[in-house]
Write a protein that holds these residues in place. Structure first.
Motif, PDB file in Angstrom:
ATOM      1  N   ALA A  48       0.933  -0.558  -0.183  1.00 30.69           N
ATOM      2  CA  ALA A  48       0.001  -0.135  -0.625  1.00 30.69           C
ATOM      3  C   ALA A  48       0.538   1.428   0.495  1.00 30.69           C
ATOM      4  O   ALA A  48       2.056   1.326   0.785  1.00 30.69           O
ATOM      5  CB  ALA A  48      -1.033   0.076   0.995  1.00 30.69           C
ATOM      6  N   THR A  57      -4.415   7.294  -1.613  1.00 29.38           N
ATOM      7  CA  THR A  57      -3.818   6.052  -1.716  1.00 29.38           C
ATOM      8  C   THR A  57      -3.928   4.201  -2.668  1.00 29.38           C
ATOM      9  O   THR A  57      -4.814   5.099  -3.463  1.00 29.38           O
ATOM     10  CB  THR A  57      -4.395   5.234  -0.292  1.00 29.38           C
ATOM     11  OG1 THR A  57      -5.991   4.859  -0.366  1.00 29.38           O
ATOM     12  CG2 THR A  57      -4.201   6.211   1.402  1.00 29.38           C
ATOM     13  N   TYR A  59      -3.314  -0.052  -3.202  1.00 34.20           N
ATOM     14  CA  TYR A  59      -3.260  -1.202  -2.482  1.00 34.20           C
ATOM     15  C   TYR A  59      -3.202  -2.050  -3.723  1.00 34.20           C
ATOM     16  O   TYR A  59      -3.495  -2.296  -4.680  1.00 34.20           O
ATOM     17  CB  TYR A  59      -4.623  -1.472  -1.822  1.00 34.20           C
ATOM     18  CG  TYR A  59      -4.649  -0.313  -0.787  1.00 34.20           C
ATOM     19  CD1 TYR A  59      -5.830   0.832  -0.726  1.00 34.20           C
ATOM     20  CD2 TYR A  59      -4.175  -0.663   0.567  1.00 34.20           C
ATOM     21  CE1 TYR A  59      -5.938   1.354   0.174  1.00 34.20           C
ATOM     22  CE2 TYR A  59      -4.716  -0.108   1.824  1.00 34.20           C
ATOM     23  CZ  TYR A  59      -5.231   1.232   1.230  1.00 34.20           C
ATOM     24  OH  TYR A  59      -5.943   2.368   2.517  1.00 34.20           O
ATOM     25  N   LYS A  64      -6.356  -5.326  -0.570  1.00 41.96           N
ATOM     26  CA  LYS A  64      -7.679  -4.254  -0.949  1.00 41.96           C
ATOM     27  C   LYS A  64      -9.196  -4.724  -0.294  1.00 41.96           C
ATOM     28  O   LYS A  64      -9.420  -5.977  -0.416  1.00 41.96           O
ATOM     29  CB  LYS A  64      -8.294  -4.450  -2.158  1.00 41.96           C
ATOM     30  CG  LYS A  64      -7.349  -3.431  -3.608  1.00 41.96           C
ATOM     31  CD  LYS A  64      -7.827  -3.277  -4.585  1.00 41.96           C
ATOM     32  CE  LYS A  64      -7.472  -2.704  -5.696  1.00 41.96           C
ATOM     33  NZ  LYS A  64      -7.650  -1.828  -6.932  1.00 41.96           N
TER      34      LYS A  64
END
Length: 115
Positions: A48, A57, A59, A64
């Motif tokens: 991440a 952000t 991931y 996730k």
């Protein structure tokens, strides 16, 4: 530059852990912060990342919906909340800071998911 991870350990499948990474010696608020992990025999992979102001952000598909990255620029600290852990999450987790062309790494913290 110093990045110090903490919060790793042994947890049962389905459990949670919160990793922290305290940064010093860099302009933390202007650095993109990331968590990577490396399992035995595997390459290091991005888990991440979070932009400097925390507005964006990213991931890995495998985490996730289970992991959340966050940061506190007032404390120069980035966090990784890990929920619903599975044995496949077992790895050494590394904190990383990127500012401009430079990337810095922490020493890593072991996360082991096992019953």
């Amino acid at each position: 530059v110093q990045l110090v991870e903490s919060g790793g350990g042994l947890v049962q499948p389905g459990g949670s852990l919160r990793l922290s990474c305290a940064a010093s010696g860099l302009t933390f608020s202007r650095s993109t912060m990331s968590w990577y992990r490396q399992a035995p025999g595997a390459e290091r992979e991005l888990v991440a990342s979070i932009t400097s102001a925390g507005g964006s952000t990213n991931y890995a598909d495998s985490v996730k919906g289970r992991f959340t990255i966050s940061r506190d620029n007032g404390k120069n600290t980035v966090y990784l909340q890990m929920n619903s852990l599975t044995v496949e999450d077992t790895a050494v987790y590394y904190c990383s800071a990127k500012f401009g062309l430079f990337r810095h790494w922490g020493q890593g913290t072991q996360v082991t998911v096992s019953s």
